[in-house]
Design a protein around this motif. Structure first.
Motif, PDB file in Angstrom:
ATOM      1  N   THR A   1       3.692  15.412   5.416  1.00 36.72           N
ATOM      2  CA  THR A   1       4.412  14.567   6.380  1.00 36.72           C
ATOM      3  C   THR A   1       5.919  14.689   6.218  1.00 36.72           C
ATOM      4  OG1 THR A   1       4.184  12.632   4.916  1.00 36.72           O
ATOM      5  CG2 THR A   1       2.536  12.903   6.669  1.00 36.72           C
ATOM      6  N   ARG A   2       6.404  14.935   4.974  1.00 39.63           N
ATOM      7  CA  ARG A   2       7.838  15.167   4.795  1.00 39.63           C
ATOM      8  C   ARG A   2       8.260  16.461   5.508  1.00 39.63           C
ATOM      9  NH1 ARG A   2      10.771  11.294   4.232  1.00 39.63           N
ATOM     10  NH2 ARG A   2      12.408  12.760   3.584  1.00 39.63           N
ATOM     11  N   ALA A   3       7.394  17.487   5.437  1.00 43.19           N
ATOM     12  CA  ALA A   3       7.700  18.746   6.113  1.00 43.19           C
ATOM     13  C   ALA A   3       7.734  18.554   7.623  1.00 43.19           C
ATOM     14  CB  ALA A   3       6.666  19.810   5.740  1.00 43.19           C
ATOM     15  N   VAL A   4       6.795  17.775   8.160  1.00 40.49           N
ATOM     16  CA  VAL A   4       6.781  17.502   9.605  1.00 40.49           C
ATOM     17  C   VAL A   4       8.029  16.720  10.002  1.00 40.49           C
ATOM     18  CG1 VAL A   4       5.540  16.318  11.451  1.00 40.49           C
ATOM     19  CG2 VAL A   4       4.266  17.576   9.701  1.00 40.49           C
ATOM     20  N   LEU A   5       8.411  15.753   9.170  1.00 43.09           N
ATOM     21  CA  LEU A   5       9.608  14.958   9.453  1.00 43.09           C
ATOM     22  C   LEU A   5      10.850  15.840   9.489  1.00 43.09           C
ATOM     23  CD1 LEU A   5      10.702  12.007   9.775  1.00 43.09           C
ATOM     24  CD2 LEU A   5      11.052  12.010   7.303  1.00 43.09           C
ATOM     25  N   ALA A   6      10.943  16.769   8.522  1.00 40.69           N
ATOM     26  CA  ALA A   6      12.096  17.674   8.491  1.00 40.69           C
ATOM     27  C   ALA A   6      12.092  18.608   9.699  1.00 40.69           C
ATOM     28  CB  ALA A   6      12.084  18.489   7.197  1.00 40.69           C
ATOM     29  N   HIS A   7      10.923  19.110  10.096  1.00 38.58           N
ATOM     30  CA  HIS A   7      10.830  20.008  11.247  1.00 38.58           C
ATOM     31  C   HIS A   7      11.274  19.305  12.523  1.00 38.58           C
ATOM     32  CE1 HIS A   7       9.204  23.381  13.597  1.00 38.58           C
ATOM     33  NE2 HIS A   7       8.751  22.461  14.447  1.00 38.58           N
ATOM     34  N   GLY A   8      10.897  18.038  12.647  1.00 36.91           N
ATOM     35  CA  GLY A   8      11.264  17.277  13.836  1.00 36.91           C
ATOM     36  C   GLY A   8      12.637  16.651  13.758  1.00 36.91           C
ATOM     37  N   CYS A   9      13.432  16.998  12.725  1.00 39.60           N
ATOM     38  CA  CYS A   9      14.786  16.471  12.566  1.00 39.60           C
ATOM     39  C   CYS A   9      14.799  14.941  12.548  1.00 39.60           C
ATOM     40  CB  CYS A   9      15.714  16.979  13.666  1.00 39.60           C
ATOM     41  SG  CYS A   9      15.794  18.795  13.763  1.00 39.60           S
ATOM     42  N   GLY A  10      13.721  14.375  11.980  1.00 34.42           N
ATOM     43  CA  GLY A  10      13.630  12.927  11.863  1.00 34.42           C
ATOM     44  C   GLY A  10      13.225  12.221  13.131  1.00 34.42           C
ATOM     45  N   GLU A  11      12.912  12.967  14.196  1.00 37.57           N
ATOM     46  CA  GLU A  11      12.549  12.364  15.474  1.00 37.57           C
ATOM     47  C   GLU A  11      11.056  12.580  15.737  1.00 37.57           C
ATOM     48  OE1 GLU A  11      14.478  10.577  17.385  1.00 37.57           O
ATOM     49  OE2 GLU A  11      16.228  10.861  16.077  1.00 37.57           O
ATOM     50  N   PHE A  12      10.376  11.513  16.192  1.00 36.23           N
ATOM     51  CA  PHE A  12       8.947  11.597  16.476  1.00 36.23           C
ATOM     52  C   PHE A  12       8.646  11.041  17.857  1.00 36.23           C
ATOM     53  CE2 PHE A  12       8.739  11.679  11.832  1.00 36.23           C
ATOM     54  CZ  PHE A  12       7.732  12.585  11.582  1.00 36.23           C
ATOM     55  N   ARG A  13       7.921  11.817  18.648  1.00 38.82           N
ATOM     56  CA  ARG A  13       7.320  11.266  19.859  1.00 38.82           C
ATOM     57  C   ARG A  13       5.937  10.707  19.549  1.00 38.82           C
ATOM     58  NH1 ARG A  13       5.656  14.197  23.480  1.00 38.82           N
ATOM     59  NH2 ARG A  13       5.836  12.703  25.189  1.00 38.82           N
ATOM     60  N   GLN A  14       5.354  11.201  18.457  1.00 37.24           N
ATOM     61  CA  GLN A  14       4.057  10.725  17.992  1.00 37.24           C
ATOM     62  C   GLN A  14       4.137  10.529  16.478  1.00 37.24           C
ATOM     63  OE1 GLN A  14       0.612  12.971  19.621  1.00 37.24           O
ATOM     64  NE2 GLN A  14       2.132  14.321  20.549  1.00 37.24           N
ATOM     65  N   ASP A  15       3.288   9.659  15.963  1.00 34.32           N
ATOM     66  CA  ASP A  15       3.210   9.491  14.515  1.00 34.32           C
ATOM     67  C   ASP A  15       2.601  10.731  13.880  1.00 34.32           C
ATOM     68  OD1 ASP A  15       4.115   6.936  14.942  1.00 34.32           O
ATOM     69  OD2 ASP A  15       2.146   5.993  14.728  1.00 34.32           O
ATOM     70  N   ALA A  16       2.963  10.982  12.627  1.00 34.65           N
ATOM     71  CA  ALA A  16       2.344  12.041  11.838  1.00 34.65           C
ATOM     72  C   ALA A  16       1.550  11.385  10.715  1.00 34.65           C
ATOM     73  CB  ALA A  16       3.404  12.980  11.270  1.00 34.65           C
ATOM     74  N   GLY A  17       0.233  11.446  10.820  1.00 32.51           N
ATOM     75  CA  GLY A  17      -0.636  10.849   9.812  1.00 32.51           C
ATOM     76  C   GLY A  17      -1.533  11.900   9.185  1.00 32.51           C
ATOM     77  N   VAL A  18      -1.663  11.874   7.856  1.00 33.09           N
ATOM     78  CA  VAL A  18      -2.480  12.832   7.123  1.00 33.09           C
ATOM     79  C   VAL A  18      -3.335  12.082   6.112  1.00 33.09           C
ATOM     80  CG1 VAL A  18      -2.496  14.842   5.580  1.00 33.09           C
ATOM     81  CG2 VAL A  18      -0.719  14.624   7.340  1.00 33.09           C
ATOM     82  N   LEU A  19      -4.634  12.310   6.150  1.00 30.73           N
ATOM     83  CA  LEU A  19      -5.568  11.771   5.165  1.00 30.73           C
ATOM     84  C   LEU A  19      -6.230  12.936   4.450  1.00 30.73           C
ATOM     85  CD1 LEU A  19      -8.075   8.828   5.511  1.00 30.73           C
ATOM     86  CD2 LEU A  19      -8.788  10.980   4.487  1.00 30.73           C
ATOM     87  N   ILE A  20      -6.089  12.996   3.130  1.00 32.43           N
ATOM     88  CA  ILE A  20      -6.644  14.059   2.307  1.00 32.43           C
ATOM     89  C   ILE A  20      -7.694  13.459   1.380  1.00 32.43           C
ATOM     90  CG2 ILE A  20      -6.178  15.871   0.608  1.00 32.43           C
ATOM     91  CD1 ILE A  20      -4.780  16.440   3.191  1.00 32.43           C
ATOM     92  N   ALA A  21      -8.893  14.057   1.351  1.00 27.45           N
ATOM     93  CA  ALA A  21      -9.949  13.647   0.424  1.00 27.45           C
ATOM     94  C   ALA A  21     -10.414  14.853  -0.373  1.00 27.45           C
ATOM     95  CB  ALA A  21     -11.124  13.023   1.176  1.00 27.45           C
ATOM     96  N   ARG A  22     -10.427  14.729  -1.692  1.00 32.52           N
ATOM     97  CA  ARG A  22     -10.930  15.791  -2.546  1.00 32.52           C
ATOM     98  C   ARG A  22     -12.278  15.354  -3.140  1.00 32.52           C
ATOM     99  NH1 ARG A  22      -8.083  19.769  -5.098  1.00 32.52           N
ATOM    100  NH2 ARG A  22      -6.165  18.537  -5.216  1.00 32.52           N
ATOM    101  N   TRP A  23     -13.317  16.195  -2.920  1.00 33.15           N
ATOM    102  CA  TRP A  23     -14.622  15.903  -3.475  1.00 33.15           C
ATOM    103  C   TRP A  23     -14.740  16.517  -4.866  1.00 33.15           C
ATOM    104  CZ3 TRP A  23     -19.387  19.205  -3.568  1.00 33.15           C
ATOM    105  CH2 TRP A  23     -20.485  18.488  -4.089  1.00 33.15           C
TER     106      TRP A  23
END
Length: 465
Positions: free
Chosen positions: A440-462
């Protein structure tokens, strides 16, 4: 701890025994039931002052007498070998633990640093507390005079990212955890010539950090003092509503670890997640309203509530899917993914509605979990067939909102699926919450801190049992 002289304890026990209305045989039976191994004659000789007993047997006799005194009128109780007034530890690690618990019992959140400092003095330590801000970019000190630490470029930040304990220049740094959720770090300086690499000291600091993490979480729930320190600016009301309905960003059992990150932290509008972990399975969900509209937060909170109600009621995956769709009928449609992972076999079942295909990261390679999808929740139609996928031990499952791949830079180029899979593959060896944070930090940097949509990530390790 000081101990009562043996003869004085025996004399007082004998006095209390005389008041208990027990026969010698009855007292011996009670003593024997507690695990005593002495004979009736030995017990008689002890009470008469003709025989000495080990401390553990003396205390079992005293306890047998006290059990009887509790049943009758309750006269003065028989003393144990240790003095009651010394029950509270006077020094050392246990004193620090007791002081921390007692000091935080009725303390407002902003007094917690002073309570921690007092516990540190009992251990001959100077303790600095740093909490991660809600953007997870910096570590904010709770005490006066300390500087804010950058998570990407400082020793404290490295400890936070890796959730570990390290020693640098005579200072011990350890991660501050509430269970498995990273809250920040502790900076610990031993007094005098104490060795910060001493295993016993490191263990004391580990449990101190764990206890303090619980206290930070608990006190934050009934006051704003700590919460304000972690905020760099004011949250909007949609974001406040969403954050109040989200579970912790990290959770784990012996079989699965879940880590989540959502951006923008202060303007979250249309993304929500949830999970439930048990011995048998991990239940995961993400809801995504897409573009940031006025009613997006209400829609995803409604979907979250419908999902939880169905899940709590024991509904199947398809029934959960239908319950969310029914609750959103007539409201703006949203996307989402519902998943259940069998923790014994690694078999994953999922249902997707108008949402990017979930990914499985295996040995650094991202594999799409393809299957039938449904229109967005709230649209007409039946749930699609459940998609089934078998994980291997160590696999990562990634659920991402549309905003991750669709966030564009200043030239209009989206972050894209290729960058997404590249980040997941490159960071697959990190902790799930750190993988999610970095993405999400990488997405934030790519978008120059601007979002038209939220960036949400859920990671699960089995993790196979």
């Amino acid at each position: 701890m000081r101990f009562l002289p043996e003869e004085e304890q025996r004399r007082l026990v004998a006095v209390c025994f005389a008041r208990s209305d027990l026969t010698l045989e009855q007292l011996w039976m009670r003593y024997f039931a507690l695990g005593g191994s002495l004979s009736l004659l030995d017990l008689d000789a002890y009470l008469s002052g003709l025989l000495t007993l080990p401390r553990v047997d003396r205390d079992m006799v005293a306890h047998a007498v006290n059990e009887r005194l509790d049943e009758v009128t309750g006269p003065a109780r028989a003393p144990y070998s240790h003095s009651v007034q010394d029950a509270k530890p006077l020094h050392g690690p246990l004193k620090a633990l007791v002081d921390l618990l007692e000091g935080a019992h009725c303390a407002p959140p902003e007094r917690l640093p002073a309570v921690v400092a007092e516990a540190g003095r009992a251990l001959d330590l100077t303790i600095g507390v740093y909490l991660a801000d809600y953007d997870q970019r910096t570590l904010v000190p709770l005490g006066p005079g300390a500087a804010v630490l950058d998570i990407e470029s400082t020793v404290g930040g490295d400890v936070f990212r890796r959730a570990e304990t390290v020693t640098r220049d005579g200072t011990l740094w350890t991660v501050l955890l509430d269970g498995v959720e990273r809250l920040g770090v502790l900076e610990i300086v031993p007094a005098g010539d104490a060795d910060p690499d001493d295993p016993a000291l490191r263990e004391q600091c580990r449990w101190l950090a764990s206890l303090l993490g619980h206290l930070v979480t608990i006190t934050t729930q009934y006051g704003d003092g700590l919460d304000r320190r972690r905020r760099h600016r004011r949250r909007g009301s949609p974001a406040e509503l969403l954050w109040q309905n989200l579970p912790p960003m990290t959770a784990a059992t012996e079989s699965v670890v879940v880590g989540v990150s959502v951006q923008p932290a202060y303007d979250l509008c249309g993304t929500a997640f949830d999970y439930a972990l048990s011995e048998e399975r991990a239940q995961l969900a993400m809801f995504d309203a897409g573009p940031r509209t006025r009613g997006a937060n209400t829609a995803v909170v409604t979907a979250l509530a419908a999902y939880r109600a169905a899940r709590h009621g024991g509904a199947s995956l398809s029934e959960q899917f239908a319950a969310v769709g029914a609750e959103l009928d007539g409201r703006p449609a949203i996307g989402g993914v519902l998943a259940e992972l069998d923790l014994a076999t690694g078999v994953l079942h999922l249902l997707a509605a108008g949402q990017p295909t979930p990914l499985v990261v295996r040995r650094g390679e991202a594999l799409p979990v393809t299957g039938p999808t449904a229109p967005r929740f709230g649209s007409a139609g039946e749930p699609p067939p459940v998609t089934r996928f078998r994980l291997e031990p160590g696999d990562l499952l990634a659920l991402c909102s549309r905003g991750v791949a669709e966030t564009a830079d200043g030239a209009g180029e989206p972050f894209g699926r290729t960058r997404l899979t590249g980040h997941l593959g490159r960071d697959a060896g990190e902790l799930p919450p750190e993988i999610a944070r970095r993405l999400t930090r990488a997405v934030l940097a790519h978008g120059c801190g601007e979002f038209r949509q939220d960036a949400g990530v859920l990671i699960a390790r089995w993790i196979s049992r």
